[in-house]
Write a protein that holds these residues in place. Structure first.
Motif, PDB file in Angstrom:
ATOM      1  N   LYS A 168       0.856  -1.600   0.133  1.00  0.00           N
ATOM      2  CA  LYS A 168       0.189  -0.023   0.196  1.00  0.00           C
ATOM      3  C   LYS A 168       1.119   1.399   0.254  1.00  0.00           C
ATOM      4  N   THR A 169       0.812   2.154  -0.974  1.00  0.00           N
ATOM      5  CA  THR A 169       0.974   3.637  -1.088  1.00  0.00           C
ATOM      6  C   THR A 169       0.270   4.449   0.033  1.00  0.00           C
ATOM      7  N   ILE A 170       1.450   5.230   1.025  1.00  0.00           N
ATOM      8  CA  ILE A 170       0.573   6.638   2.123  1.00  0.00           C
ATOM      9  C   ILE A 170       1.425   7.204   2.234  1.00  0.00           C
ATOM     10  N   PRO A 171       0.477   8.238   2.040  1.00  0.00           N
ATOM     11  CA  PRO A 171       1.282  10.121   2.419  1.00  0.00           C
ATOM     12  C   PRO A 171       2.008   9.844   3.357  1.00  0.00           C
ATOM     13  N   ALA A 172       2.919  10.702   3.203  1.00  0.00           N
ATOM     14  CA  ALA A 172       4.863  10.945   4.111  1.00  0.00           C
ATOM     15  C   ALA A 172       4.798  11.934   3.749  1.00  0.00           C
ATOM     16  N   PRO A 173       5.399  12.541   4.654  1.00  0.00           N
ATOM     17  CA  PRO A 173       6.048  14.194   4.732  1.00  0.00           C
ATOM     18  C   PRO A 173       7.433  14.453   3.152  1.00  0.00           C
ATOM     19  N   GLU A 178      13.735   6.195   1.869  1.00  0.00           N
ATOM     20  CA  GLU A 178      14.131   5.893   0.051  1.00  0.00           C
ATOM     21  C   GLU A 178      14.174   5.335  -0.962  1.00  0.00           C
ATOM     22  N   ARG A 179      14.911   4.363  -0.564  1.00  0.00           N
ATOM     23  CA  ARG A 179      14.221   2.795  -1.329  1.00  0.00           C
ATOM     24  C   ARG A 179      12.955   1.907  -1.065  1.00  0.00           C
ATOM     25  N   ARG A 180      12.755   2.503  -0.062  1.00  0.00           N
ATOM     26  CA  ARG A 180      10.870   1.097   0.422  1.00  0.00           C
ATOM     27  C   ARG A 180       9.727   1.632  -0.827  1.00  0.00           C
ATOM     28  N   ASP A 181      10.623   3.317  -0.954  1.00  0.00           N
ATOM     29  CA  ASP A 181       9.495   4.446  -1.884  1.00  0.00           C
ATOM     30  C   ASP A 181       9.770   4.218  -3.022  1.00  0.00           C
ATOM     31  N   GLY A 182      10.835   3.946  -3.297  1.00  0.00           N
ATOM     32  CA  GLY A 182      11.833   3.659  -4.727  1.00  0.00           C
ATOM     33  C   GLY A 182      11.705   2.796  -5.365  1.00  0.00           C
ATOM     34  N   TYR A 183      11.464   1.869  -5.337  1.00  0.00           N
ATOM     35  CA  TYR A 183      12.352   0.548  -5.853  1.00  0.00           C
ATOM     36  C   TYR A 183      11.516  -0.159  -5.688  1.00  0.00           C
ATOM     37  N   GLY A 184      10.914  -1.349  -7.175  1.00  0.00           N
ATOM     38  CA  GLY A 184       9.867  -2.008  -6.970  1.00  0.00           C
ATOM     39  C   GLY A 184       9.922  -3.419  -6.409  1.00  0.00           C
ATOM     40  N   TRP A 185       9.936  -3.789  -5.148  1.00  0.00           N
ATOM     41  CA  TRP A 185      10.665  -4.926  -4.273  1.00  0.00           C
ATOM     42  C   TRP A 185       9.061  -5.543  -4.229  1.00  0.00           C
ATOM     43  N   TYR A 186       7.793  -5.530  -5.346  1.00  0.00           N
ATOM     44  CA  TYR A 186       7.317  -6.714  -5.645  1.00  0.00           C
ATOM     45  C   TYR A 186       7.094  -6.447  -6.472  1.00  0.00           C
TER      46      TYR A 186
END
Length: 392
Positions: free
Chosen positions: A301-306, A361-369
């Protein structure tokens, strides 16, 4: 007053010019478009990723050509092509460039940072071939042929291709399946080898070279399928170009079984008519692996973040893994060699075993699944029925 004799001399040129003008009017009167989806990966990097090495950078609200403006798009592609026939990555082929941007590109034609990464070079060739088949403008044919020659020159003797050619002194010299580098080349060469209509302009000598290159590439693919714990599984993103062993690429890309890129490899193998026993076995083993490595009840799930600015990118979101009984089957991008555990990695090369342990930075910026293996599983029953032993 023009003499009769002069009129006769000028007639062929007049007829040719009239034919050209009428052809262009006819072309413009039709709504003809070209598929530019393969350019989106590089375009995304141009607009969204910070890269100081770019010769030109996107301007705010940079205009773009429509997919129907095929001649302008093709001329853009020629503008980016380097002297060796290849292309650099991470630019938008559809961007309407300013005179200054065009001038900057023309000045660096001899800087050979040419690559297959992010769907580069083979996508430009395919696009030029399609546009040439419609326009018959010779400059597009010449550029496509030059690109084909570049790919032929970049292939290793063992059949693989590096990420960059000329070779660079880093991981990019490895044999690269990441981002469909090799499968993209192989699909292009398969279409040329099979004399698909849009590639009818390729001369017989080149077509034979492409066929030999394709067969060498296929041999490399079959050799690099990972035999892990005594059982063939799938493929790694990168391989050592000499030993053909799984290798590290970027700091967060460890040697592992990579389901995302492997899916493209298997779909390529499944597209081959009258496959050999080796190809059939490779597909069957990969399908077994995809079934064994399924993950259930899991959703990313993509969630808002600062809002945060990192070295390479700007982020407004984060990603979390949630339990969801209605979620479709999913796979992780990487599975650890030998243990087959889903794995993740940070820029410090530290392997972890959950997405939550990856830095934002990597969690949100890379296709892990990935859902890519499902494409293989969807096609497999009909393929198996047609080609598996005892069914053909």
């Amino acid at each position: 007053m023009v003499s009769k004799k002069l009129k006769m001399l000028l007639l062929p040129a007049i007829l040719l010019f009239t034919f050209y003008c009428n052809a262009q009017k006819k072309l413009q009167s039709k709504t003809i478009s070209v598929d530019t989806a393969s350019f989106q990966n590089s375009a995304h990097h141009w607009y969204d990723i910070f890269d100081k090495s770019n010769v030109i950078n996107a301007k705010p609200n940079q205009p773009r050509y429509k997919s129907t403006e095929i001649i302008s798009i093709a001329d853009n592609i020629l503008l980016y092509q380097k002297d060796n026939g290849g292309w650099p990555k991470n630019y938008d082929m559809l961007a309407i460039l300013t005179p200054a941007q065009k001038d900057s590109l023309l000045k660096v034609k001899n800087i050979l940072n040419t690559t297959f990464d992010n769907s580069t070079t083979y996508s430009q060739i395919a696009c030029l071939a399609n546009i040439y088949s419609t326009t018959k403008l010779e400059r597009f044919k010449a550029a496509a042929l030059k690109g084909i020659d570049y790919i032929l020159s970049a292939q290793y003797k063992n059949g693989g291709w590096p990420q960059y050619y000329p070779l660079e002194k880093n991981y990019s010299k490895e044999i690269t399946f990441n981002d469909d580098d090799i499968t993209g080349i192989m699909v292009l060469f398969k279409n040329i080898k099979e004399n698909k209509s849009e590639y009818s302009f390729v001369d017989e000598n080149r077509r034979k070279k492409v066929a030999v290159s394709f067969d060498k590439g296929l041999e490399c693919i079959l050799k690099t399928q990972i035999n892990d714990i005594g059982k063939p599984t799938a493929w790694c993103q990168q391989y050592n170009e000499v030993t053909l062993q799984p290798a590290w690429a970027r700091a967060f890309e460890p040697p592992s079984i990579c389901n995302a890129e492997s899916s493209g490899v298997v779909l390529l193998l499944m597209s081959i008519e009258h496959p050999s026993k080796s190809i059939i076995a490779a597909v069957e083993n990969a399908v077994v692996w995809f079934n064994q490595s399924k993950i259930y009840n899991t959703k990313v799930k993509t969630i808002p973040a600062p809002d945060t600015t990192y070295r390479y990118r700007y982020s407004r979101t984060d990603k979390i893994v949630v339990n969801d009984s209605s979620a479709p089957t999913i796979w992780t991008r990487y599975y650890e060699l030998k243990t087959h555990r889903p794995l993740f990695c940070n820029r410090d090369s530290k392997v972890v075993y959950s997405l939550a342990e990856v830095d934002r930075e990597r969690r949100d910026g890379y296709g892990w699944y990935t859902y890519e293996p499902q494409k293989v599983l969807n096609k497999y029953p009909s393929w198996h029925k047609k080609w598996a032993p005892g069914n053909n």
